[in-house]
Design an enzyme around this catalytic site. Structure first.
Site, PDB file in Angstrom:
ATOM      1  N   ASP A 163      20.193  20.218  -2.565  1.00  0.00           N
ATOM      2  CA  ASP A 163      20.937  19.127  -3.203  1.00  0.00           C
ATOM      3  C   ASP A 163      22.384  19.554  -3.464  1.00  0.00           C
ATOM      4  O   ASP A 163      23.168  18.804  -4.033  1.00  0.00           O
ATOM      5  CB  ASP A 163      20.277  18.714  -4.528  1.00  0.00           C
ATOM      6  CG  ASP A 163      20.115  19.881  -5.488  1.00  0.00           C
ATOM      7  OD1 ASP A 163      19.932  21.021  -5.019  1.00  0.00           O
ATOM      8  OD2 ASP A 163      20.179  19.661  -6.706  1.00  0.00           O
TER       9      ASP A 163
ATOM     10  N   HIS B   6      27.764  20.639  -5.366  1.00  0.00           N
ATOM     11  CA  HIS B   6      28.835  21.634  -5.208  1.00  0.00           C
ATOM     12  C   HIS B   6      29.784  21.326  -4.053  1.00  0.00           C
ATOM     13  O   HIS B   6      30.839  21.942  -3.948  1.00  0.00           O
ATOM     14  CB  HIS B   6      28.244  23.023  -4.948  1.00  0.00           C
ATOM     15  CG  HIS B   6      27.339  23.511  -6.032  1.00  0.00           C
ATOM     16  ND1 HIS B   6      26.384  24.468  -5.826  1.00  0.00           N
ATOM     17  CD2 HIS B   6      27.241  23.180  -7.352  1.00  0.00           C
ATOM     18  CE1 HIS B   6      25.727  24.705  -6.949  1.00  0.00           C
ATOM     19  NE2 HIS B   6      26.220  23.925  -7.881  1.00  0.00           N
TER      20      HIS B   6
ATOM     21  N   TRP C 197      15.355  19.065 -13.895  1.00  0.00           N
ATOM     22  CA  TRP C 197      16.297  20.178 -13.987  1.00  0.00           C
ATOM     23  C   TRP C 197      16.736  20.166 -15.454  1.00  0.00           C
ATOM     24  O   TRP C 197      17.454  19.238 -15.856  1.00  0.00           O
ATOM     25  CB  TRP C 197      17.522  19.913 -13.142  1.00  0.00           C
ATOM     26  CG  TRP C 197      17.491  20.151 -11.661  1.00  0.00           C
ATOM     27  CD1 TRP C 197      18.400  20.880 -10.960  1.00  0.00           C
ATOM     28  CD2 TRP C 197      16.586  19.636 -10.671  1.00  0.00           C
ATOM     29  NE1 TRP C 197      18.095  20.864  -9.621  1.00  0.00           N
ATOM     30  CE2 TRP C 197      16.984  20.119  -9.423  1.00  0.00           C
ATOM     31  CE3 TRP C 197      15.439  18.829 -10.734  1.00  0.00           C
ATOM     32  CZ2 TRP C 197      16.309  19.817  -8.246  1.00  0.00           C
ATOM     33  CZ3 TRP C 197      14.766  18.523  -9.572  1.00  0.00           C
ATOM     34  CH2 TRP C 197      15.198  19.025  -8.346  1.00  0.00           C
TER      35      TRP C 197
ATOM     36  N   TYR D  18      19.089  21.476 -17.867  1.00  0.00           N
ATOM     37  CA  TYR D  18      20.310  22.268 -17.923  1.00  0.00           C
ATOM     38  C   TYR D  18      21.066  21.950 -19.209  1.00  0.00           C
ATOM     39  O   TYR D  18      21.732  20.913 -19.316  1.00  0.00           O
ATOM     40  CB  TYR D  18      21.188  21.975 -16.689  1.00  0.00           C
ATOM     41  CG  TYR D  18      20.670  22.583 -15.386  1.00  0.00           C
ATOM     42  CD1 TYR D  18      19.569  23.438 -15.355  1.00  0.00           C
ATOM     43  CD2 TYR D  18      21.298  22.306 -14.180  1.00  0.00           C
ATOM     44  CE1 TYR D  18      19.111  23.990 -14.167  1.00  0.00           C
ATOM     45  CE2 TYR D  18      20.846  22.857 -12.980  1.00  0.00           C
ATOM     46  CZ  TYR D  18      19.747  23.702 -12.982  1.00  0.00           C
ATOM     47  OH  TYR D  18      19.291  24.251 -11.795  1.00  0.00           O
TER      48      TYR D  18
ATOM     49  N   ARG E 116      23.935  21.708 -21.506  1.00  0.00           N
ATOM     50  CA  ARG E 116      25.366  21.700 -21.175  1.00  0.00           C
ATOM     51  C   ARG E 116      26.106  20.748 -22.103  1.00  0.00           C
ATOM     52  O   ARG E 116      25.606  19.663 -22.377  1.00  0.00           O
ATOM     53  CB  ARG E 116      25.547  21.245 -19.721  1.00  0.00           C
ATOM     54  CG  ARG E 116      26.640  21.962 -18.981  1.00  0.00           C
ATOM     55  CD  ARG E 116      26.515  21.778 -17.484  1.00  0.00           C
ATOM     56  NE  ARG E 116      25.642  22.764 -16.863  1.00  0.00           N
ATOM     57  CZ  ARG E 116      25.455  22.868 -15.546  1.00  0.00           C
ATOM     58  NH1 ARG E 116      26.064  22.051 -14.728  1.00  0.00           N
ATOM     59  NH2 ARG E 116      24.657  23.791 -15.049  1.00  0.00           N
TER      60      ARG E 116
ATOM     61  N   LYS F 191      12.641  22.693 -14.023  1.00  0.00           N
ATOM     62  CA  LYS F 191      13.437  23.671 -13.282  1.00  0.00           C
ATOM     63  C   LYS F 191      14.524  24.155 -14.226  1.00  0.00           C
ATOM     64  O   LYS F 191      15.296  23.352 -14.766  1.00  0.00           O
ATOM     65  CB  LYS F 191      14.036  23.012 -12.036  1.00  0.00           C
ATOM     66  CG  LYS F 191      15.000  23.902 -11.304  1.00  0.00           C
ATOM     67  CD  LYS F 191      15.275  23.389  -9.906  1.00  0.00           C
ATOM     68  CE  LYS F 191      16.543  24.026  -9.369  1.00  0.00           C
ATOM     69  NZ  LYS F 191      16.710  23.911  -7.945  1.00  0.00           N
TER      70      LYS F 191
ATOM     71  N   LYS G 258      17.187  27.715 -15.540  1.00  0.00           N
ATOM     72  CA  LYS G 258      17.783  28.994 -15.126  1.00  0.00           C
ATOM     73  C   LYS G 258      17.073  30.147 -15.828  1.00  0.00           C
ATOM     74  O   LYS G 258      16.548  29.968 -16.931  1.00  0.00           O
ATOM     75  CB  LYS G 258      19.274  28.981 -15.424  1.00  0.00           C
ATOM     76  CG  LYS G 258      19.967  27.956 -14.548  1.00  0.00           C
ATOM     77  CD  LYS G 258      21.461  27.980 -14.595  1.00  0.00           C
ATOM     78  CE  LYS G 258      21.962  26.910 -13.629  1.00  0.00           C
ATOM     79  NZ  LYS G 258      23.371  26.639 -13.701  1.00  0.00           N
TER      80      LYS G 258
ATOM     81  N   GLY H 158      17.786  29.449  -8.428  1.00  0.00           N
ATOM     82  CA  GLY H 158      18.192  30.743  -7.872  1.00  0.00           C
ATOM     83  C   GLY H 158      19.573  31.211  -8.257  1.00  0.00           C
ATOM     84  O   GLY H 158      19.779  32.354  -8.631  1.00  0.00           O
ATOM     85  N   GLY H 159      20.574  30.317  -8.163  1.00  0.00           N
ATOM     86  CA  GLY H 159      21.958  30.707  -8.431  1.00  0.00           C
ATOM     87  C   GLY H 159      22.653  31.200  -7.176  1.00  0.00           C
ATOM     88  O   GLY H 159      22.151  31.070  -6.060  1.00  0.00           O
TER      89      GLY H 159
ATOM     90  N   GLY I 286      17.941  27.652  -3.439  1.00  0.00           N
ATOM     91  CA  GLY I 286      18.612  27.217  -2.224  1.00  0.00           C
ATOM     92  C   GLY I 286      19.452  28.314  -1.604  1.00  0.00           C
ATOM     93  O   GLY I 286      19.085  28.903  -0.586  1.00  0.00           O
TER      94      GLY I 286
END
Ligand code: FBP
Length: 262
Positions: free
Chosen positions: A20, A25, A141, A143, A145, A174, A176, A200-201, A227
């Site tokens: 994705d 990104h 996900w 996250y 933030r 999912k 981190k 993964g990062g 990914g």
């Protein structure tokens, strides 16, 4: 109602390939090979990944024929990294449309801690309801933030996010990994019966990546949803073999490294 996630597992473990990043990104993550979605679909299929993450546009043009053997998690929200608005990722594709495109699960990014949190939670809640009415699972996900989140890898912040995922109805979370295995067990516990997969990062050397995977598997997570560490690899099938050893066969990173050298 109990929602089954077995489709995304082998021996109870998940090895999911994420693609994705083109939206999240942009092509900055890509090279001549991996900019082509078909290259990633081939890795997912021939590498026997237990799931594949795509946005709707790519799914519509590429997720056909034999590729459909790899269960699809269609990520139905997304945003670019070109904006500096408060973190929010809006729904871009309906649950119904995702299912028509072949999705076996819905993916959605929740930014807990964002000033937009009330809107995000409402939208996510509606999506969970719809997906579960269709009998398919939701991958969130989670996250953390926003302006009050100073360290998104703090164990208590991660545990809070995992718990929010459970409370909001996610089936798989999912999140981190913070490289603190003993503390991370609390994150896994906080998710209750929702399962955890790790993001993964940035691409890192093989040893580092396999070691991280071995370490995080010891915390009780269900697996990975990664990914860049796979499709940016010079030999994606070789790293895939190593990952399989650690994630599914429960071998050590040292044992997995032998496969890389074969
Ligand atoms: P990677 O394994 O390539 O890091 O992918 C994991 C992922 O969660 C993607 O699914 C997502 O696009 C990206 O990371 C989001 O990362 P961030 O919002 O931190 O830039």
């Amino acid at each position: 109602m109990s929602i089954n996630i077995n489709k995304f597992c082998k021996k109870g473990k998940a090895m999911i390939l994420a693609y994705d990043q083109g939206l999240e990104h942009g092509p900055a993550d890509f090279n001549e090979k991996n900019i082509d979605p078909e290259y990633i679909l081939d890795i997912a299929l021939e590498g026997n990944y237990t799931g594949l993450i795509l946005h709707n546009g790519v799914a519509e043009k590429y997720y056909y024929g034999p590729y459909r053997e790899v269960p699809l998690i269609l990520k139905i929200n997304g945003k670019t990294n070109l904006t500096n608005i408060n973190p929010i990722s809006r729904e871009l594709c309906s649950v119904e449309r995702a299912i028509k495109l072949g999705a076996s699960a819905i993916g959605y990014t929740v930014y807990d801690g964002s000033p937009e949190e009330p809107n995000i939670f409402k939208e996510f809640g509606d999506i969970v309801e719809q997906a579960h009415d269709y009998g398919i699972p939701v991958f969130a996900w989670m996250y953390p933030r926003g302006p009050t989140i100073h360290d998104d890898l703090d164990t208590n912040i991660l545990a809070y996010s995992a718990r929010v995922g459970l409370e909001l109805g996610a089936d798989v979370i999912k999140i981190k990994y913070n490289h603190k295995p003993e503390e991370f067990k609390w994150v896994v516990k906080s998710a209750g019966r929702a399962k955890i997969v790790i993001a993964g990062g940035e691409k890192v050397p093989d040893n580092e990546f396999l070691h991280m995977c071995e370490e995080m598997m010891s915390t009780g997570v269900m697996g990975i949803a990664v990914g860049r560490n796979v499709w940016k690899h010079d030999k994606p099938f070789t790293i895939t073999k190593g990952l399989r050893k650690v994630i599914i066969d429960e071998k050590t990173a040292a044992e997995a490294r032998k496969v890389l050298n074969e």
